[in-house]
Scaffold this active site. Structure first.
Site, mmCIF file in Angstrom:
data_model
loop_
_atom_site.group_PDB
_atom_site.id
_atom_site.type_symbol
_atom_site.label_atom_id
_atom_site.label_comp_id
_atom_site.label_asym_id
_atom_site.label_seq_id
_atom_site.Cartn_x
_atom_site.Cartn_y
_atom_site.Cartn_z
ATOM 1 C CD GLU A 172 30.115 -2.100 -7.118
ATOM 2 O OE1 GLU A 172 29.966 -1.102 -7.825
ATOM 3 O OE2 GLU A 172 29.448 -2.317 -6.102
ATOM 4 C CB ILE B 70 13.999 -2.853 -3.723
ATOM 5 C CG1 ILE B 70 12.853 -2.286 -2.879
ATOM 6 C CG2 ILE B 70 13.489 -3.745 -4.832
ATOM 7 C CD1 ILE B 70 12.087 -1.173 -3.540
ATOM 8 C CB ALA B 71 15.353 -2.230 1.835
ATOM 9 C CD GLU C 163 9.354 4.047 -4.798
ATOM 10 O OE1 GLU C 163 9.576 3.253 -5.733
ATOM 11 O OE2 GLU C 163 9.559 5.268 -4.866
ATOM 12 C CG HIS D 273 27.158 -0.033 -4.983
ATOM 13 N ND1 HIS D 273 27.534 -0.354 -6.260
ATOM 14 C CD2 HIS D 273 25.897 0.408 -5.066
ATOM 15 C CE1 HIS D 273 26.525 -0.126 -7.084
ATOM 16 N NE2 HIS D 273 25.510 0.336 -6.372
ATOM 17 C CB THR E 270 -0.948 0.046 1.226
ATOM 18 O OG1 THR E 270 -0.156 -0.045 2.415
ATOM 19 C CG2 THR E 270 -1.944 -1.094 1.197
ATOM 20 N N GLY E 271 2.158 1.134 0.130
ATOM 21 C CA GLY E 271 3.030 2.309 0.089
ATOM 22 C C GLY E 271 3.107 2.893 -1.315
#
Lengths: 373, 296
Positions: free
Chosen positions: B212, B96-97, B20, B251, B17-18
């Protein structure tokens, strides 16, 4: 966030780990006052975040007051921006041990490391004699078990009270690692003194910024950053690294920005700053450009390939930043991704020449920096 | 069929429901993803894009037999959300956080390994099989990047993935499945753990890894090629070739310490094993053509 030695030692002391008697000072007169309590010989340790302080001459052993004053003068005026000196009693050392806790990303556990060869760079030891580094893998749900501590103390060859006290240090160090949400905690060296004490001779503590919300921590001040721009960027949450070359990178995405950095170097260019304004910052073009303009760069290079961070929104932000800040240097843009056709229109209307190919954009920026274009 | 996910996978969306969650549930749907239920504590009874919302994962699984969980959950609640999905029996999870605490990410991966589950992420765009289904937030309609085809892609990065994948497409190829393992120092799933799936996938001819500096995931892939456990062509592009030692570039996982994890040693290990290594994104297409010839 990497802490200064004195901060790490304060946390260690609170956790029950003994540290040498010390005082944190900011001036030569304070050094003198501290030494009147601590006595000689003593060690003056510059509080800077860079490694290899010993080799860089930032740690000095002093035998008397005149030597102490001279050393303090040298350290406070060094180009390493020494704001604080930790004045510490010189411990009469019998043995030095290495202890650390870090993470093992493959096993998804914590890794406790110990070596009887303390005081040397652990990376060098890992290279030359990896068998001298002992390991215990610790499942976070279980915690560091007493038997694991006994294993380590045993292979370190410790007995009697030294064994008991080192075991207590390991247990306390584990608590620090967990309770402070550390990425790395290290004591190198742990002193075993001739009088039978066990003391943290140095302290390294890297805290996890992602866990700051559940920790009671102060924000990092200016002294944690190597430039004013880096400090301001951190306050904005914009990833930024300071270099001293000619091209300001204002790109999006960690991997892409790093790749643009590689390509600039390959093409013979130099980088003034690394800056990412993608992800959560993709509407912060004016702040990003302001940070770039703080550098003595000759050109600003923008490369993006955003999806959520829409190209048209980024292009609008760039144009509005240009109108507001009136940059005194050329700007190269390569803005692609979601709604890139609109982005091109926006950039062209503002008089920019949008490029589509990362390598071409890099070559153009390098040529502009050289004065060839 | 795609690996990890196809249009038969019954996906549950945690945090549906957020902002995103609801937006990308719509796009997952429109690509063809079978989203069967959503979860947001306290929001049972709502519907998002026709998907019923439940208070708990256990309820949602009982009602709709979900077998995969897509998390649109903030970093501080991610560990709990992953544990909830695992507890309800779900064994495929994508998170995905961006900003999961390091020690949480250790506990997440450990729990996944113990449950023989796969957690992909965090700090990733997710997993997509173009033209079929996705769990994550990919603008799948951008054909220049997400064109269906026969090349598997694995990545630690976001924008760089677009850059490199666009080169794969420009060379005439397309993507079978793209897996973003994410840019965190402790990803839930490592590159090498997905190689057997690509090896077994009849719709994948070769795999491109976008790596990377930092960590050992690329070296692990080199070992898989050298040992013969992965036999399809493997092409790598590695960011951070010129990154200075000791600087955390990009990262959180991308840092070289004490000479370990630098791009030169990763590239050497991969080349020695027989994988192709592109110095620039543009070269990825050429290396694929060399490896596959007319098979595109």
């Amino acid at each position: 966030m990497k802490l200064f030695e004195f901060q790490a030692k304060n946390i260690f002391r609170d956790a029950g780990i003994h540290v040498p008697e010390s005082a944190l000072v900011k001036t030569k007169s304070e050094v003198k006052k501290a030494l009147s309590v601590i006595g000689y010989p003593a060690v003056l340790k510059s509080q800077v975040l860079t490694g290899g302080r010993g080799k860089a001459g930032l740690i000095k052993i002093v035998e008397d007051e005149s030597a102490a004053m001279e050393a303090a003068g040298t350290l406070f005026s060094s180009p390493h921006r020494v704001n604080n000196i930790l004045v510490e009693e010189a411990v009469d050392i019998e043995r030095e041990i290495y202890l650390a806790i870090t993470v093992d990303p493959v096993e998804a556990c914590a890794l406790v490391l110990a070596s009887a060869e303390g005081g040397v760079e652990i990376e060098e030891l890992a290279e030359s004699a990896p068998e001298k580094i002992f390991r215990e893998v610790v499942n976070l749900e279980k915690g560091l078990q007493p038997f694991q501590i006994r294993n380590l103390v045993n292979v370190l060859g410790l007995e009697g009270s030294a064994a008991k006290e080192t075991a207590a240090v390991l247990s306390a160090l584990w608590n620090v690692f967990r309770e402070s949400d550390a990425e790395l905690v290290e004591i190198n060296p742990l002193f075993l003194s001739r009088s039978g004490e066990v003391l943290a001779g140095d302290g390294k503590l890297i805290l996890d910024d992602n866990a700051a919300w559940r920790q009671d921590r102060a924000d990092a001040g200016r002294e944690y950053f190597d430039s004013e721009a880096a400090f301001e960027a951190a306050k904005e949450g914009i990833p930024y690294l300071q270099f001293d070359g000619e091209i300001s990178l204002m790109c999006a995405g960690a991997g892409l920005t790093t790749t643009v950095y590689d390509l600039v170097i390959d093409e013979g260019g130099t980088v003034a700053n690394y800056l990412e304004f993608g992800g959560p910052n993709y509407r912060k073009a004016d702040k990003a450009m302001e940070l770039c303009l703080k550098n003595d760069s000759k050109v600003i290079l923008m490369v993006t390939f955003g999806t959520i961070a829409r190209a048209d929104v980024m292009a609008e932000g760039i144009v509005s930043a240009i109108n507001k800040l009136k940059p005194d240097r050329p700007i190269v843009t390569c803005i692609r991704g979601t709604n890139e056709a609109d982005a091109v229109k926006i950039l062209e209307e503002a008089g920019l020449i949008p490029l589509f190919n990362t390598e071409e954009a890099v070559r153009t920026a390098v040529a502009l920096a050289r004065g060839d274009a | 069929m795609g690996i990890f996910i196809d249009n038969n996978t019954r996906v549950l969306v945690q945090g549906i429901t957020g902002k995103e969650g609801s937006f990308w549930t719509g796009h997952m749907h429109s690509l063809g993803t079978n989203v069967v239920a959503g979860v947001t504590p306290g929001k049972m009874g709502q519907e998002i894009d026709g998907v019923p919302v439940f208070h708990t994962v256990r309820q949602a699984v009982a009602a709709h037999e979900a077998d995969a969980a897509m998390l649109f959950v903030p970093p501080r609640f991610t560990m709990d959300a992953v544990f909830e999905a695992l507890d309800a029996g779900i064994r495929k999870i994508v998170t995905i956080a961006d900003g999961i605490p390091l020690q949480d990410s250790l506990r997440i991966r450990r729990a996944a390994l113990d449950a023989e589950a796969r957690v992909i992420g965090g700090n990733t765009s997710g997993v997509i099989s173009p033209g079929k289904a996705m769990m994550g937030f990919f603008p799948w309609w951008i054909e220049r990047v997400y064109k269906p085809g026969r090349i598997g892609v694995m990545t630690r990065s976001g924008s760089l993935t677009n850059e490199v994948t666009a080169m794969v497409v420009e060379a005439g190829f397309g993507v079978s499945t793209l897996i973003g393992v994410g840019g965190d120092p402790v990803p839930g799933t490592r590159f090498v753990e997905m190689l057997p799936d690509f090896e077994a996938d009849s719709e994948t001819d070769a795999v491109v890894i976008i790596g990377e500096l930092g960590g050992t995931m690329e070296e692990e892939c080199a070992e898989a090629v050298a040992s013969g456990s992965f036999t399809k062509p493997l092409i790598a592009f590695l960011g951070g070739r010129n990154a200075p030692n000791g600087k955390r570039m990009g990262h959180a996982g991308a840092i070289v310490t004490g000479g370990k994890g630098d791009v030169a040693s990763k590239a050497a290990a991969l080349r020695k094993a027989g994988a192709g290594v592109a110095d620039r994104p543009r070269q990825v297409g050429g290396l694929l053509l060399d490896a596959l010839g007319a098979r595109r």
